[in-house]
Design an enzyme around this catalytic site. Structure first.
Site, mmCIF file in Angstrom:
data_model
loop_
_atom_site.group_PDB
_atom_site.id
_atom_site.type_symbol
_atom_site.label_atom_id
_atom_site.label_comp_id
_atom_site.label_asym_id
_atom_site.label_seq_id
_atom_site.Cartn_x
_atom_site.Cartn_y
_atom_site.Cartn_z
ATOM 1 N N THR A 1 38.134 41.688 49.416
ATOM 2 C CA THR A 1 37.324 40.517 48.985
ATOM 3 C C THR A 1 38.181 39.447 48.776
ATOM 4 O O THR A 1 39.396 39.412 48.538
ATOM 5 C CB THR A 1 36.806 41.099 47.645
ATOM 6 O OG1 THR A 1 38.027 41.096 46.938
ATOM 7 C CG2 THR A 1 35.881 42.083 47.094
ATOM 8 N N ASP A 2 37.427 38.097 48.739
ATOM 9 C CA ASP A 2 38.054 37.133 48.326
ATOM 10 C C ASP A 2 38.215 37.373 46.787
ATOM 11 O O ASP A 2 37.582 38.133 46.324
ATOM 12 C CB ASP A 2 36.873 35.915 48.659
ATOM 13 C CG ASP A 2 38.064 34.521 48.585
ATOM 14 O OD1 ASP A 2 38.856 34.327 48.037
ATOM 15 O OD2 ASP A 2 37.353 33.365 49.105
ATOM 16 N N TRP A 3 38.739 36.514 46.120
ATOM 17 C CA TRP A 3 39.212 36.848 44.904
ATOM 18 C C TRP A 3 37.844 36.447 43.937
ATOM 19 O O TRP A 3 37.434 35.550 43.965
ATOM 20 C CB TRP A 3 40.551 35.894 44.398
ATOM 21 C CG TRP A 3 41.760 36.204 44.745
ATOM 22 C CD1 TRP A 3 42.938 36.411 43.686
ATOM 23 C CD2 TRP A 3 42.315 37.174 45.850
ATOM 24 N NE1 TRP A 3 44.061 37.016 44.322
ATOM 25 C CE2 TRP A 3 43.622 37.496 45.549
ATOM 26 C CE3 TRP A 3 41.803 37.247 47.027
ATOM 27 C CZ2 TRP A 3 44.351 38.143 46.576
ATOM 28 C CZ3 TRP A 3 42.437 38.199 48.013
ATOM 29 C CH2 TRP A 3 43.924 38.355 47.574
ATOM 30 N N GLY B 1 35.393 37.978 44.455
ATOM 31 C CA GLY B 1 34.210 37.868 45.554
ATOM 32 C C GLY B 1 33.375 39.359 45.547
ATOM 33 O O GLY B 1 32.491 39.318 46.186
#
Ligand SMILES: *[C@@H]1O[C@H](CO)[C@@H](O)[C@H](O)[C@H]1NC(C)=O
Ligand SMILES: *[C@@H]1O[C@H](CO)[C@@H](O)[C@H](O)[C@H]1NC(C)=O
Ligand SMILES: *[C@@H]1O[C@H](CO)[C@@H](O)[C@H](O)[C@H]1NC(C)=O
Ligand SMILES: *[C@@H]1O[C@H](CO)[C@@H](O)[C@H](O)[C@H]1NC(C)=O
Ligand SMILES: *[C@@H]1O[C@H](CO)[C@@H](O)[C@H](O)[C@H]1NC(C)=O
Ligand SMILES: *[C@@H]1O[C@H](CO)[C@@H](O)[C@H](O)[C@H]1NC(C)=O
Ligand SMILES: *[C@@H]1O[C@H](CO)[C@@H](O)[C@H](O)[C@H]1NC(C)=O
Ligand SMILES: *[C@@H]1O[C@H](CO)[C@@H](O)[C@H](O)[C@H]1NC(C)=O
Ligand SMILES: *[C@@H]1O[C@H](CO)[C@@H](O)[C@H](O)[C@H]1NC(C)=O
Length: 890
Positions: free
Chosen positions: A312-314, A316
Site C-alpha cells: 500500500t501507499d502509506w 492507502g
C-alpha cells in the site's frame, strides 16, 4: 452505504458493494464496448471515450492469483520456497505488516524473523535518492530523465540511486514512478515520473528499474494506478483543506484507455523484472486502488503476470480480509486508518483471519512468497548491511523506536554513500536541458562578454539553506526538485549564480546578480548596461500533504512563481540579449517569451538536482551541446491541453468523480487531434549544431502469428505448518513489547477479543471465488511477467540516416511515430527513439524495432490485443511536428 466503517469486514462489504454495483452500464472495464457507447462516442465528441463516466463499476475478480515463479522469476521463486517453507504463521504475517509509523528507522519497516536471523525489511523514499538521510545524493527528477530520452542515463541514475540505498541498508527503494503519467500538466507529482507518453515513460522506467535492481535493491513501482492528481486523493487530508469529501476521488476510465495508456508503462516495468508495486490512494472506477480486485488480481497479477508483492501507499489500505482477497500483500506503514493509533488491518488481525478461515493458508503463503521472491529476484541477500540511519533525526544518538521514545541507542552511523555520483548528476542535468530558442547563435556564450548579469530568485540560494523547508515544501531560491515525499536532502546545491560567476571570472569578465524579483528599478538599470542578461524563473509543484502558496500539490496555474513574469519583462524591456532559463516541474506558458525579440534564447532546465548550476553553466558556455527534447507539449494556453485537474468536489455524496473523457488522447495527441498549434511541441529541442534526416527503410521481419495464451495456473500451493488453535498464537511469555508496534501474535485466545474489532465476524458477505485455490484460467494477454510474450515480438524494423550538418559534435534524438489507422486512434503515437551522438559531417544509421504491441489495439470484447486491418503509417524526425521521413508498415 458509502461510509467506510473501520471494521475490516464492514469495509469489505462496502468495497465489494462498490465492486459489484453497476451505476451506468456504459463501457465499463472489462465489459464489451457496447455499440450504444460507440455511437455516443462519435456523436458527442470525437474524443470522449466510452467508460469514462461517473459511478461506474470495477468488476469483481477472484481468487487472487498466486505466484508461480513465471518467466525469469523461477530461481527467485525456488529460493523463496525454501525460505518460506520454514516459516511459522506469525513469521509470515511479520513479513506482510509494517511495524507502524515512525516506530522504526525507515519510513516503512516490516517485522523481522529473529529465529532465522532475518532482519526487518526497510522501505524508503524516494524516486530521486534517499529521503530523510544525510550524506546522500540528490539526483535529477524523473521529468529530467525523461527529457534526456536516454536509456543509458536512466540505467546509470538507477544504479547510482540503488547503490546509495544499498549502502544505507534500504531493501526497497520507493520508486520509480509511472503514475501519475501526466494526464494534466498541472498534476502535482508529474515531475516524480517521466512523461505523459507511455512509450517514453515505459522505456525509461524499465531502465531505471534495471539500474536500481542491479545493486541488489528492490524497486517499488508507483503509484498503481490512474493516480493523476493530488486533490481528493485522501479523505482526512482533503477534509483538512476544507473539502467535505467522504471517500477518495474515483478516476473513471475505460478499458482501452487503461491498456493503451496508463497500464502500458507498468507492463514494461514488470517485464523488466520489477520487484514490487505500490497501490495508490485513489479509487479506480469506484473501487479503492488497494482493494480493487480488477486492477490488482485481474490486470496486474493475472494479465501482467506480476510475481512480486503489492504494497500500500502509506495509509492507502482500507481493510484487512477484503484487501487480501483483492490482491494486497503488504500493509504500510502497518497502521490502519490513521498514524500511530495502535491498530492494524494486518498484524494480529491477519493471523486471526487465517485462524477463523476467512483468509486461506495458501493466500498468506502467497503473500510471504511474493515478498521473499522479490527479495531473491534482486539477490538482496548479497552484502546486506544493517539499517544504519534513522529517518527521524540526523543526530547520532536517539531512540530506535523514535515515536514511542524507546530504545536509546546510536541510530545514525552517518555512512557516506555519495561516491562520485555528483559527476553523473551534473551530466544528467546538462543532458536534460532543452534548448527551445536560440536566435542567431546567441548561445553558447563565449565567456568573453564584458558584463554578464544574472537575475531572479531562482538563480540563487534559499535564505533557509538548501534543505531549510520540510520535504522541500517551499519555493525559495533556485528550484532543483519539487516538494513532498519524492525528495531527498541536498548534500550541497550548486546555484546557477555560483556556477555562472565561476565561468565569467575565469574568463576575466565582470559579473553582477540580483535575486530580488521585486526590485524592478535596480533590475532594469542593471539590465540596460548588460551584454548578456540571464534570467531565471520557476514553477513548483508537489504532494498535497504540504501546500505552497495556495497550491495543494497540483499547480493552480501554468505561469511563473515569485513574481517572475514582471521581472522577466523588466529585463527583456531593457536588454536586447536576454536569455531565459526555466526551472519547472512541467510545462509553463512561454508563447509571449518565444515572440519577444529581446529574448534571444530560452532553455528549459527542469529539476536537475544537486549540480543544477554546473549543469546549466555547461550548456550556456557550450561545454556541453544541448541534446534534450521536451517530454511533453508546451501549449499556448492551459485550455489547449483539453484536460485539467478537478479542483472542486463534483459529487453529492462527496466522492469526487474524475472522468477521463478524453480517453487516450492526452498531451500531443490532443493537440494533434484538435489542430492546436503548441508553442513548443512534444519531442522538440534544438542543438548548437544541425541535423538532416534521410533514407527511411521499412523491413518486414515476417514474425510468426500471435499466440493467445491458453494455459491454466497450478492449484495454489500451500506450506501450512501451523496449528489452528488460537492458544498456539498468543504472545510468547515475558515478551517485551514496543509501544504501538504491530505484532503478529494474539492478545487473547478468544479471537473476537484478540481482534478488538466491535464488528468482528458480523458479516458473512464474501467475494465469490475468493477462497478457491484450484487451478485458474490465465488471461489470453497474460502468461509471463509483462504480459503475453508474443505481444513483444518484433514485426518490423525501420531504418533511417541522420547526418550532423553543423560544425560541432552534437546529440540528436530521432523519433519514430506511427498511426494505427483506426477511427478512434490518435493521429500519431511515439513508438521509438534513440539518443545518438554524431560528429560534424558524420552520419549515423538508426533502427527502430516495431513490436506487435506497438501496432496493436486493445479489444474489450476479446480481452486481448489485436491488430486492426488498417494501413499503418510511420514517420521519423526530430520532434512530433518535424517528421521529414515517412513510410508504410507493409
Ligand atoms: C483489527 O481490525 C479492526 C478493524 O479495522 C480494528 O478495529 C482492530 O482494532 C484491529 N485489531 C488490532 C489488534 O489491530
Ligand atoms: C451492436 O452490435 C451488434 C454486433 O455487431 C449488432 O448485432 C447489434 O444490432 C448492434 N446494436 C445496436 C444497438 O446497434
Ligand atoms: C516480528 O517482528 C518483530 C519486530 O521486528 C519481532 O520483535 C518479533 O519477534 C517478530 N515475530 C516473529 C514471530 O518472528
Ligand atoms: C560486497 O561488498 C564489497 C565491499 O563493498 C565488495 O567489494 C563486493 O564486491 C561486494 N560483493 C558483491 C557480490 O557485490
Ligand atoms: C540575425 O543576424 C543577421 C545577420 O547579422 C541579422 O541581419 C538579423 O537581423 C539577426 N536577427 C535577429 C532576430 O536578431
Ligand atoms: C501562479 O501561481 C503562482 C504560485 O502560486 C503565483 O505566484 C502566481 O502569481 C500565479 N500566477 C497568476 C497569473 O496568478
Ligand atoms: C529591447 O531592448 C531595447 C534595449 O536594448 C529596448 O530599447 C527595447 O524597447 C526592447 N524591446 C522590447 C520589445 O522590449
Ligand atoms: C459532508 O458531506 C456529507 C455527505 O454528503 C454530509 O452528510 C455532511 O453533512 C457534510 N458535512 C459538512 C460539515 O458539511
Ligand atoms: C475473521 O477475522 C478477521 C480479522 O480479525 C475479522 O475481520 C473477521 O470479521 C473475522 N470473520 C469471521 C467470520 O470471524
Amino acid at each position: 452505504m458509502r461510509s467506510f466503517a473501520s471494521a475490516a469486514l464492514l469495509a469489505a462489504t462496502t468495497a465489494l458493494a462498490q465492486d459489484s454495483q453497476d451505476f451506468s452500464n456504459r463501457g465499463n472495464f472489462g465489459s464489451p464496448f457496447p455499440n450504444t457507447t460507440y455511437n455516443e462516442y462519435v456523436n458527442d465528441n470525437p474524443v470522449v471515450a466510452a467508460g469514462s463516466n461517473g459511478h461506474q463499476m470495477s468488476p469483481p475478480k477472484y481468487p487472487s492469483p498466486w505466484t508461480e515463479g513465471l518467466g525469469d522469476w523461477k530461481e527467485a521463486y525456488d529460493q523463496a520456497r525454501e525460505f518460506v517453507g520454514q516459516l511459522t504463521l506469525e513469521e509470515k504475517v511479520n513479513l506482510t505488516t509494517g511495524t507502524g509509523w515512525q516506530v522504526d528507522r525507515c519510513v516503512g519497516q516490516t517485522g523481522s524473523i529473529p529465529r532465522l536471523g532475518f532482519r526487518a525489511m526497510c522501505l524508503q523514499d524516494s524516486p530521486l535518492g534517499i529521503r530523510y538521510a544525510d550524506l546522500v545524493s540528490a539526483f535529477a527528477s524523473g521529468v529530467n530523465l525523461a527529457a534526456t530520452w536516454d536509456r543509458g542515463l536512466a540505467f546509470a541514475q538507477g544504479a547510482g540511486m540503488g547503490s546509495e540505498h544499498k549502502g544505507k541498508g534500504v531493501d526497497f527503494q520507493l520508486g520509480p514512478v509511472a503514475g501519475p503519467l501526466g494526464r494534466t500538466p498541472e498534476g502535482g507529482r508529474n515531475w516524480e515520473g517521466f512523461s505523459p507518453d507511455p512509450v517514453l515513460t515505459g522505456q525509461l522506467f524499465a531502465q531505471t528499474i534495471r539500474g536500481i535492481q542491479s545493486q541488489n535493491v528492490m524497486t517499488n513501482l508507483k503509484h498503481y494506478i490512474a493516480y493523476e492528481q493530488e486533490h481528493f486523493r485522501q479523505v482526512p487530508e482533503a477534509n483538512g483543506f476544507g473539502y467535505n469529501i467522504t471517500e477518495p476521488s474515483s478516476s473513471n476510465l475505460d478499458d482501452v484507455t487503461m491498456h493503451e495508456l496508463y497500464l502500458w508503462p507498468f507492463a514494461d516495468g514488470i517485464r523488466a523484472g520489477a520487484a514490487s508495486v505500490m497501490c495508490s490512494y485513489n479509487q479506480i472506477n469506484g473501487s479503492q486502488a488497494c482493494q480493487n480486485s480488477y486492477t490488482l488480481n485481474y490486470l496486474l497479477k493475472g494479465e501482467l503476470g506480476f510475481q512480486g508483492p503489492v504494497i500500500t501507499d502509506w495509509l492507502g489500505g482500507h481493510s484487512g480480509v477484503s484487501s487480501v482477497h483483492a490482491g494486497l500483500d503488504m500493509l504500510m506503514p502497518g497502521d490502519s486508518d490513521s498514524y500511530n493509533n495502535g491498530y492494524s488491518y494486518f498484524g494480529s488481525n491477519l493471523t486471526i483471519a487465517v485462524l477463523n478461515g476467512t483468509v486461506p493458508a495458501w493466500r498468506v503463503d502467497d503473500m510471504a512468497m511474493r515478498i521473499m521472491a522479490a527479495y531473491y529476484k534482486v539477490d538482496a541477500d548479497t552484502n546486506r548491511t544493517d539499517i544504519n540511519f534513522s529517518s527521524w533525526t540526523k543526530d547520532t544518538y536517539n531512540y530506535e523506536h523514535y515515536y514511542v521514545g524507546q530504545g536509546w541507542t546510536k541510530v545514525n552511523d552517518h555512512v557516506n554513500v555519495r561516491a562520485d555520483h555528483g559527476a553523473l548528476i551534473r551530466h544528467i542535468g546538462s543532458a536534460s536541458t532543452v534548448l527551445l530558442k536560440n536566435v542567431n547563435n546567441t548561445l553558447p556564450l563565449s565567456g568573453k562578454e564584458p558584463l554578464t548579469t544574472v537575475f531572479g530568485e531562482d538563480a540563487g540560494p534559499s535564505p533557509h539553506g538548501p534543505n531549510g523547508c520540510d520535504d522541500h515544501g517551499c519555493d525559495d531560491g533556485t528550484l532543483a526538485m519539487g516538494w513532498g515525499s519524492g525528495t531527498a536532502d541536498f548534500p550541497y546545491l550548486v546555484t546557477p549564480d555560483t556556477a555562472i560567476q565561476n565561468t565569467v571570472l575565469q574568463n576575466g569578465g565582470s559579473y553582477e546578480s540580483i535575486f530580488d524579483n521585486y526590485d524592478l528599478d535596480t533590475i532594469g538599470a542593471l539590465a540596460r548596461r548588460s551584454n548578456a542578461s540571464i534570467v531565471f524563473a520557476n514553477s513548483d509543484a508537489g504532494e498535497t500533504f504540504i501546500q505552497v502558496d495556495g497550491n495543494l500539490g497540483d499547480r493552480n496555474n501554468l505561469t511563473f512563481w515569485q513574481g517572475a513574469d514582471d521581472m522577466v519583462a523588466t529585463v527583456a524591456g531593457n536588454c536586447s540579449n536576454t536569455i531565459l532559463v526555466v526551472h519547472s516541474v512541467g510545462p509553463v506558458l512561454l508563447e509571449e517569451y518565444k515572440n519577444n525579440p529581446n529574448i534571444t534564447a530560452i532553455l528549459w532546465a527542469g529539476l536537475p538536482g544537486q549540480e543544477s548550476g554546473n549543469s546549466i553553466a555547461d550548456i550556456l558556455y557550450g561545454r556541453v551541446n544541448p541534446g534534450a527534447k521536451l517530454p511533453w507539449t508546451i501549449g499556448k494556453k492551459r485550455e489547449d491541453w483539453g484536460t485539467d485537474i478537478l479542483y472542486n468536489d463534483n459529487d453529492d455524496a462527496g466522492v469526487p468523480q474524475i472522468n477521463y473523457k478524453e480517453g487516450n488522447i492526452i498531451d500531443y495527441r490532443a493537440f494533434d487531434l484538435h489542430n492546436k498549434t503548441p508553442t513548443y511541441e512534444f519531442g522538440f529541442g534544438l542543438s548548437y549544431t544541425t541535423f538532416e534526416y534521410s533514407d527511411l527503410k521499412v523491413e518486414n521481419l515476417n514474425a510468426s502469428a500471435y499466440v493467445p495464451f491458453m494455459g491454466h495456473t497450478t492449484a495454489a500451493p500451500t506450506f501450512r505448518n501451523f496449528s489452528m488453535d488460537p492458544a498456539d498464537h498468543t504472545f510468547p511469555a515475558n515478551f517485551t513489547r514496543v509501544n504501538l508496534y504491530h505484532y503478529p501474535w494474539l492478545n487473547s485466545t478468544n479471537l473476537t477479543e484478540a481482534s478488538g474489532d466491535p464488528n468482528y465476524g458480523s458479516s458473512d458477505f464474501f467475494p465469490e471465488g475468493a477462497l478457491n485455490g484450484s487451478a485458474q484460467p490465465v488471461p489470453k494477454a497474460g502468461g509471463a511477467p509483462g504480459g503475453n510474450p508474443s505481444i513483444y515480438d518484433v514485426l518490423y524494423r525501420v531504418h533511417a540516416t541522420i547526418q550532423n550538418t553543423g560544425s560541432v559534435v552534437g546529440d540528436e534524438v530521432p523519433q519514430l511515430y506511427l498511426s494505427r489507422g483506426g477511427p478512434y486512434d490518435p493521429v500519431k503515437e511515439l513508438r521509438g527513439f534513440e539518443r545518438l551522438s554524431i560528429a560534424p559531417n558524420m552520419t549515423a544509421r538508426v533502427s527502430f524495432d516495431i513490436t506487435r504491441r506497438d501496432i496493436a489495439s486493445w479489444s474489450t470484447v476479446e480481452q486481448d490485443w489485436y491488430v486492426q486491418n488498417t494501413t499503418k503509417h510511420v514517420w521519423v524526425g526530430s520532434s512530433s511536428r518535424n517528421l521529414p521521413l515517412s513510410g508504410v508498415l507493409a
